[in-house]
Design an enzyme around this catalytic site. Structure first.
Site, PDB file in Angstrom:
ATOM      1  NE  ARG A  14     -21.582  41.077  62.397  1.00  0.00           N
ATOM      2  CZ  ARG A  14     -21.535  42.087  62.680  1.00  0.00           C
ATOM      3  NH1 ARG A  14     -22.836  43.025  62.633  1.00  0.00           N
ATOM      4  NH2 ARG A  14     -20.440  42.730  63.104  1.00  0.00           N
ATOM      5  CG  ASP A  15     -21.200  45.015  60.083  1.00  0.00           C
ATOM      6  OD1 ASP A  15     -22.523  45.703  59.784  1.00  0.00           O
ATOM      7  OD2 ASP A  15     -20.445  45.845  61.010  1.00  0.00           O
ATOM      8  CG  HIS A 206     -16.647  47.500  63.651  1.00  0.00           C
ATOM      9  ND1 HIS A 206     -16.792  46.009  63.426  1.00  0.00           N
ATOM     10  CD2 HIS A 206     -17.910  48.054  63.328  1.00  0.00           C
ATOM     11  CE1 HIS A 206     -17.963  45.605  63.008  1.00  0.00           C
ATOM     12  NE2 HIS A 206     -18.737  46.868  62.869  1.00  0.00           N
ATOM     13  CG  HIS A 208     -20.231  51.011  60.338  1.00  0.00           C
ATOM     14  ND1 HIS A 208     -20.867  50.165  59.359  1.00  0.00           N
ATOM     15  CD2 HIS A 208     -20.014  50.219  61.058  1.00  0.00           C
ATOM     16  CE1 HIS A 208     -20.999  49.106  59.966  1.00  0.00           C
ATOM     17  NE2 HIS A 208     -20.563  48.968  61.025  1.00  0.00           N
ATOM     18  CB  CYS A 239     -26.143  48.439  62.893  1.00  0.00           C
ATOM     19  SG  CYS A 239     -27.664  47.769  63.840  1.00  0.00           S
ATOM     20  CG  ASN A 248     -18.449  47.230  58.317  1.00  0.00           C
ATOM     21  OD1 ASN A 248     -19.570  46.566  57.769  1.00  0.00           O
ATOM     22  ND2 ASN A 248     -18.025  46.990  59.339  1.00  0.00           N
TER      23      ASN A 248
HETATM   24  P1  HMG Z   1     -37.102  40.038  71.247  1.00  0.00           P
HETATM   25  O1  HMG Z   1     -38.195  40.257  70.352  1.00  0.00           O
HETATM   26  O2  HMG Z   1     -37.042  40.911  72.708  1.00  0.00           O
HETATM   27  O3  HMG Z   1     -36.779  38.389  71.769  1.00  0.00           O
HETATM   28  O4  HMG Z   1     -35.523  40.297  70.563  1.00  0.00           O
HETATM   29  P2  HMG Z   1     -37.673  37.272  72.468  1.00  0.00           P
HETATM   30  O5  HMG Z   1     -37.003  36.453  73.309  1.00  0.00           O
HETATM   31  O6  HMG Z   1     -39.259  37.803  72.769  1.00  0.00           O
HETATM   32  O7  HMG Z   1     -38.122  36.436  70.917  1.00  0.00           O
HETATM   33  C1  HMG Z   1     -38.780  36.758  69.644  1.00  0.00           C
HETATM   34  C2  HMG Z   1     -38.655  35.615  68.938  1.00  0.00           C
HETATM   35  O8  HMG Z   1     -37.296  35.636  68.302  1.00  0.00           O
HETATM   36  C3  HMG Z   1     -39.152  34.344  69.030  1.00  0.00           C
HETATM   37  O9  HMG Z   1     -39.573  33.729  68.390  1.00  0.00           O
HETATM   38  C4  HMG Z   1     -37.744  33.893  69.610  1.00  0.00           C
HETATM   39  O10 HMG Z   1     -37.854  32.283  69.626  1.00  0.00           O
HETATM   40  C5  HMG Z   1     -36.982  34.246  68.689  1.00  0.00           C
HETATM   41  P3  HMG Z   1     -41.189  33.485  68.143  1.00  0.00           P
HETATM   42  O11 HMG Z   1     -41.547  32.678  69.477  1.00  0.00           O
HETATM   43  O12 HMG Z   1     -41.778  34.825  68.041  1.00  0.00           O
HETATM   44  O13 HMG Z   1     -41.553  32.817  66.919  1.00  0.00           O
HETATM   45  N1  HMG Z   1     -35.430  34.170  69.006  1.00  0.00           N
HETATM   46  C6  HMG Z   1     -34.536  33.657  68.259  1.00  0.00           C
HETATM   47  N2  HMG Z   1     -34.630  33.022  67.085  1.00  0.00           N
HETATM   48  C7  HMG Z   1     -33.164  32.612  66.579  1.00  0.00           C
HETATM   49  N3  HMG Z   1     -31.922  32.796  67.187  1.00  0.00           N
HETATM   50  C8  HMG Z   1     -32.088  33.576  68.497  1.00  0.00           C
HETATM   51  C9  HMG Z   1     -33.346  33.932  69.052  1.00  0.00           C
HETATM   52  N4  HMG Z   1     -33.530  34.814  69.970  1.00  0.00           N
HETATM   53  C10 HMG Z   1     -35.068  34.928  70.077  1.00  0.00           C
HETATM   54  N5  HMG Z   1     -30.848  33.850  69.145  1.00  0.00           N
HETATM   55  C11 HMG Z   1     -33.342  39.728  70.269  1.00  0.00           C
HETATM   56  C12 HMG Z   1     -34.275  40.072  71.315  1.00  0.00           C
HETATM   57  C13 HMG Z   1     -32.273  39.877  70.960  1.00  0.00           C
HETATM   58  C14 HMG Z   1     -33.735  38.116  69.819  1.00  0.00           C
HETATM   59  C15 HMG Z   1     -33.536  40.574  68.981  1.00  0.00           C
HETATM   60  O14 HMG Z   1     -33.548  41.915  69.153  1.00  0.00           O
HETATM   61  C16 HMG Z   1     -32.435  40.337  67.886  1.00  0.00           C
HETATM   62  O15 HMG Z   1     -32.320  39.126  67.362  1.00  0.00           O
HETATM   63  N6  HMG Z   1     -31.564  41.311  67.867  1.00  0.00           N
HETATM   64  C17 HMG Z   1     -30.498  41.068  66.722  1.00  0.00           C
HETATM   65  C18 HMG Z   1     -30.235  42.493  66.248  1.00  0.00           C
HETATM   66  C19 HMG Z   1     -28.744  42.483  65.592  1.00  0.00           C
HETATM   67  O16 HMG Z   1     -28.542  41.426  64.953  1.00  0.00           O
HETATM   68  N7  HMG Z   1     -28.437  43.395  65.104  1.00  0.00           N
HETATM   69  C20 HMG Z   1     -27.147  43.716  64.203  1.00  0.00           C
HETATM   70  C21 HMG Z   1     -25.756  43.080  64.848  1.00  0.00           C
HETATM   71  S1  HMG Z   1     -25.172  44.673  66.034  1.00  0.00           S
HETATM   72  C22 HMG Z   1     -24.064  45.320  64.771  1.00  0.00           C
HETATM   73  O17 HMG Z   1     -24.385  45.330  63.468  1.00  0.00           O
HETATM   74  C23 HMG Z   1     -23.179  46.507  65.396  1.00  0.00           C
HETATM   75  C24 HMG Z   1     -22.140  45.986  65.174  1.00  0.00           C
HETATM   76  O18 HMG Z   1     -21.629  45.754  63.644  1.00  0.00           O
HETATM   77  C25 HMG Z   1     -20.724  46.776  65.848  1.00  0.00           C
HETATM   78  C26 HMG Z   1     -20.870  48.124  65.407  1.00  0.00           C
HETATM   79  O19 HMG Z   1     -21.006  48.455  64.127  1.00  0.00           O
HETATM   80  O20 HMG Z   1     -21.059  49.002  66.318  1.00  0.00           O
HETATM   81  C27 HMG Z   1     -21.374  44.283  65.792  1.00  0.00           C
HETATM   82 MG    MG Z   2     -20.911  47.191  62.417  1.00  0.00          MG
END
Ligand code: HMG
Ligand code: MG
Length: 297
Positions: A14-15, A206, A208, A239, A248
């Site tokens: 995932r990450d 967690h 990095h 990220c 990580n």
């Molecule tokens: P948005 O653009 O504001 O959302 O994104 P929306 O509701 O307007 O949807 C936009 C489009 O995405 C639409 O499709 C939705 O259907 C689709 P369209 O109509 O344009 O064809 N959509 C989805 N599709 C599949 N699954 C879903 C979903 N939701 C909407 N669940 C949203 C908001 C939250 C969806 C977006 O910003 C997003 O997906 N962000 C994810 C970012 C991410 O994954 N970041 C990395 C993880 S966090 C991390 O790495 C940190 C961590 O490791 C800890 C650390 O290191 O600190 C955990």
């Molecule tokens: Mg992370």
């Protein structure tokens, strides 16, 4: 006085993969996760049910969950940001959902296009469904040790998020150093403060490894009795919505370090090497893990 054993969560699929520029074909992801399942690790973060437009590298979340071989004693987790995400997670019968939010307002906005308050409302809705379905919940808090955008991250905000997670029924909270800026003195200060209010079992850490301080930070946390750590095979990770974030801490380096300290992990280093070599061939570049470099020479 270090803990006798710790739990490691492999977050590489995932990450790790969320940050790869090139899409790794689904069948290679599946073969890799199957090899990880053989190592003895008990928690694997498989993918994220997030928007494929935001994280194209994990657009095959359904196919990956459909195709992996699941072991009974391993928890297979997916990240979920909203109600659309939990639909997918339910369909794939994930064992656990990881919610995520950032303690930095700017990083949260960049990562999920919402304010911290809006995100909390979204996560409450997701948690309600998870609780109804009997799916356990983990919660991430990002940027606890510093924000990629330089905005101030308040420990008070971190505590408010912890309390919100507890109210949602979250059973484990991962404290994230998203951009790898923490140092052991800061880790001790922040954790000591949190441990005056919360049980150490609640937390995972967690890290990095941007500046190479992740193992030092983990040592500091071990000394405070924290027994859960997230890591990624080979040191993959980052990220895409946190500029400057790098991989990580490498599972290989962490496991080797812990075993050297006499702390048990249940992970077989030989099988971990096999899974890492497979990954290295699949992504076709040098991995950051120091231990893997030594072992592969
Ligand atoms: P948005 O653009 O504001 O959302 O994104 P929306 O509701 O307007 O949807 C936009 C489009 O995405 C639409 O499709 C939705 O259907 C689709 P369209 O109509 O344009 O064809 N959509 C989805 N599709 C599949 N699954 C879903 C979903 N939701 C909407 N669940 C949203 C908001 C939250 C969806 C977006 O910003 C997003 O997906 N962000 C994810 C970012 C991410 O994954 N970041 C990395 C993880 S966090 C991390 O790495 C940190 C961590 O490791 C800890 C650390 O290191 O600190 C955990
Ligand atoms: Mg992370």
């Amino acid at each position: 006085n270090l803990p006798k054993a710790v739990e490691i969560r492999e977050v590489g699929p995932r990450d790790g993969l969320q940050n790869e520029k090139i899409f790794i074909p689904t069948d290679l992801k599946v073969q890799w996760i199957n090899l990880i399942s053989e190592t003895g690790v008990r928690h694997i973060e498989v993918s994220s049910f997030v928007s494929p437009k935001w994280i194209p590298a994990l657009a095959d979340h359904h196919e990956v969950f459909e195709q992996i071989t699941r072991h009974e004693n391993i928890t297979y987790t997916a990240l979920v940001p909203n109600l659309k995400g939990i639909e997918g997670a339910i369909q794939q019968k994930v064992d656990e959902i990881a919610l995520f939010i950032s303690a930095s307002e700017e990083h949260n906005q960049s990562n999920v296009n919402a304010s911290i308050n809006q995100s909390l409302q979204n996560l409450i809705a997701v948690a309600e469904v998870a609780n109804r379905e009997g799916i356990s919940l983990r919660g991430y808090i990002s940027t606890v040790f510093g924000s990629p955008f330089g905005d101030e991250v308040k420990l008070q905000t971190v505590k408010e998020i912890i309390d919100a997670y507890l109210a949602m029924g979250v059973s484990e909270i991962s404290i994230g150093d998203t951009i790898g800026v923490a140092d052991p003195v800061q880790v001790k200060a922040i954790l000591s403060e949190l441990l005056t209010q919360y049980d150490s079992d609640l937390f995972a850490l967690h890290f990095h490894d941007t500046y190479g301080r992740a193992l030092a930070n983990i040592f500091a946390a071990l000394e405070l009795g924290i027994t859960k750590y997230d890591s990624a095979i080979g040191g993959l990770g980052g990220c895409p919505y946190a500029p400057g974030a790098s991989g990580n801490v490498a599972t290989n380096d962490l496991v080797n370090f812990l075993h050297r300290l006499g702390v048990q992990t249940n992970i077989d280093e030989g099988k971990l090497f096999t899974a890492t070599r497979f990954l290295q061939q699949a992504i076709n570049r040098q991995l950051d893990s120091k231990v893997y470099k030594v072992e592969s020479n």
